[in-house]
Design an enzyme around this catalytic site. Structure first.
Site, PDB file in Angstrom:
ATOM      1  N   LYS A  51      -8.390 -14.746 -26.607  1.00  0.00           N
ATOM      2  CA  LYS A  51      -8.194 -15.036 -25.240  1.00  0.00           C
ATOM      3  C   LYS A  51      -8.169 -16.404 -24.766  1.00  0.00           C
ATOM      4  O   LYS A  51      -7.432 -16.975 -24.080  1.00  0.00           O
ATOM      5  CB  LYS A  51      -8.835 -14.166 -24.498  1.00  0.00           C
ATOM      6  CG  LYS A  51      -8.388 -12.685 -24.837  1.00  0.00           C
ATOM      7  CD  LYS A  51      -9.238 -11.552 -24.148  1.00  0.00           C
ATOM      8  CE  LYS A  51      -8.819 -10.439 -24.784  1.00  0.00           C
ATOM      9  NZ  LYS A  51      -9.681  -9.231 -24.162  1.00  0.00           N
ATOM     10  N   GLN A  96     -14.992  -7.552 -21.016  1.00  0.00           N
ATOM     11  CA  GLN A  96     -14.694  -7.071 -22.468  1.00  0.00           C
ATOM     12  C   GLN A  96     -15.267  -5.985 -22.779  1.00  0.00           C
ATOM     13  O   GLN A  96     -16.585  -5.647 -22.548  1.00  0.00           O
ATOM     14  CB  GLN A  96     -15.139  -8.371 -23.515  1.00  0.00           C
ATOM     15  CG  GLN A  96     -14.569  -8.004 -25.007  1.00  0.00           C
ATOM     16  CD  GLN A  96     -13.061  -8.129 -24.994  1.00  0.00           C
ATOM     17  OE1 GLN A  96     -12.254  -8.540 -24.406  1.00  0.00           O
ATOM     18  NE2 GLN A  96     -12.488  -7.311 -26.028  1.00  0.00           N
ATOM     19  N   ASP A 119      -6.709  -7.235 -16.642  1.00  0.00           N
ATOM     20  CA  ASP A 119      -6.551  -6.073 -17.805  1.00  0.00           C
ATOM     21  C   ASP A 119      -5.854  -4.899 -17.450  1.00  0.00           C
ATOM     22  O   ASP A 119      -5.239  -4.058 -18.006  1.00  0.00           O
ATOM     23  CB  ASP A 119      -7.786  -5.836 -18.099  1.00  0.00           C
ATOM     24  CG  ASP A 119      -8.348  -6.144 -19.436  1.00  0.00           C
ATOM     25  OD1 ASP A 119      -7.756  -6.760 -20.217  1.00  0.00           O
ATOM     26  OD2 ASP A 119      -9.736  -6.474 -19.711  1.00  0.00           O
TER      27      ASP A 119
HETATM   28  N1  GUN Z   1     -11.340  -3.965 -25.766  1.00  0.00           N
HETATM   29  C1  GUN Z   1     -10.272  -3.836 -26.856  1.00  0.00           C
HETATM   30  N2  GUN Z   1      -9.139  -3.945 -26.077  1.00  0.00           N
HETATM   31  C2  GUN Z   1      -9.517  -4.565 -24.934  1.00  0.00           C
HETATM   32  C3  GUN Z   1      -8.800  -5.284 -23.811  1.00  0.00           C
HETATM   33  O1  GUN Z   1      -7.393  -5.324 -23.755  1.00  0.00           O
HETATM   34  N3  GUN Z   1      -9.259  -5.725 -22.668  1.00  0.00           N
HETATM   35  C4  GUN Z   1     -10.671  -5.581 -22.722  1.00  0.00           C
HETATM   36  N4  GUN Z   1     -11.365  -6.244 -21.446  1.00  0.00           N
HETATM   37  N5  GUN Z   1     -11.441  -4.915 -23.453  1.00  0.00           N
HETATM   38  C5  GUN Z   1     -10.695  -4.503 -24.708  1.00  0.00           C
END
Ligand code: GUN
Length: 286
Positions: A51, A96, A119
């Protein structure tokens, strides 16, 4: 068989987004993402690294708040989020997941201002996904990535017999809803589904988001089906595998996503798109 090439499609998407960031900066608007990472899960570290890299590539300011599991609890984390909600320079907040067990995830997600929820995990943004395509403003990035990948390859979803394996809030449920919004006929399977093969075997479009290496074998897939593999499973040797037995299933399908290089990079690109959507809306830019 043709590969649904998430690397290629995501890099085209990112090129467009990079130009949009330049436009925004000309208007003195600086897209900014804050990522909160609690604990030291190696998988989470890898995800946030991707990211960060994408933000840097397209010119989004990236800030990461790292906390040790033992120094954080639900209340403290919510207080941090409230501060970010109020910070006008922050346009995107991403916590996350998964969080350590002693932190209550639903309450943490609920604390995120929906306008900054890039998200798309809050009830507000998920609720909008429930309505129709018109209201899919900040959908979960993986679900959006799958839709964009299918669109790129001009795969018609109307009336398509679709089976989604997995019913998580972050992938299975939202992708089911987004496919339904596009008039696909959708069956969503979960861990208690009886005779999984009887469902997957009927699918013209099969989306698998479970997190179990090799769950879908060739006998479970219809000839000529389109297969989207959302699984990311790391073996002891560090190699990545999807939920689908790619080697054998790929021989009988019309399209399939590879792992890595399929849905993963699309998720990252669509997160970037969500950051820009949030940023533009918070600045009243269309
Ligand atoms: N953990 C696994 N996939 C994701 C995601 O798309 N966003 C976040 N924040 N955590 C995750």
């Amino acid at each position: 068989m043709e590969l649904l090439d998430g690397r290629k499609v995501s890099s085209e998407l990112l090129e467009g987004l990079e130009k949009e960031v330049l436009e925004l900066k000309r208007k003195n608007v600086h897209p900014h993402l804050t990522v909160i990472l609690v604990g030291d899960s190696p998988a989470s570290r890898v995800y946030v690294k991707h990211k960060k890299k994408a933000c840097e590539k397209i010119g989004v300011l990236y800030e990461q708040l790292d906390y040790k599991a033992e120094e954080m609890d639900t209340k403290k984390l919510i207080a941090k989020i409230h501060k970010l909600n109020e910070n006008p320079r922050v346009y995107g907040i991403l916590v996350q997941l998964p969080l350590p067990d002693h932190i209550y995830e639903p309450e943490v997600i609920r604390a995120i201002e929906p306008k900054k929820d890039v998200d798309g995990f809050t009830a507000y943004n998920l609720g909008k996904v429930f309505l129709s395509t018109e209201f899919e403003d900040l959908p979960p990035a993986t679900a959006l990535g799958i839709i964009k990948l299918l669109d790129y390859y001009k795969i018609d979803l109307v009336g398509k017999e679709t089976v989604v394996v997995g019913s998580s809030n972050i992938v299975g449920k939202p992708i089911s809803m987004m496919l339904l919004n596009r008039k696909a006929t959708v069956t969503t399977c979960n861990s208690k589904t009886r005779d999984l093969k009887s469902h997957t075997g009927r699918a013209d479009l099969l989306v698998v988001a479970v997190g179990k290496k090799g769950l879908i074998t060739e006998d479970m897939v219809k000839d000529g089906a389109i297969v989207v593999d959302v699984g990311i499973n790391r073996d002891d040797d560090g190699k990545l595998y999807g939920d689908v037995d790619f080697e054998n299933v790929s021989k009988k399908v019309s399209y399939i996503t590879p792992v890595p290089g399929g849905v993963g990079p699309m998720t990252i690109a669509c997160l970037m798109e969500n950051i820009l959507t949030a940023c533009k809306r918070l600045n009243n830019i269309n």
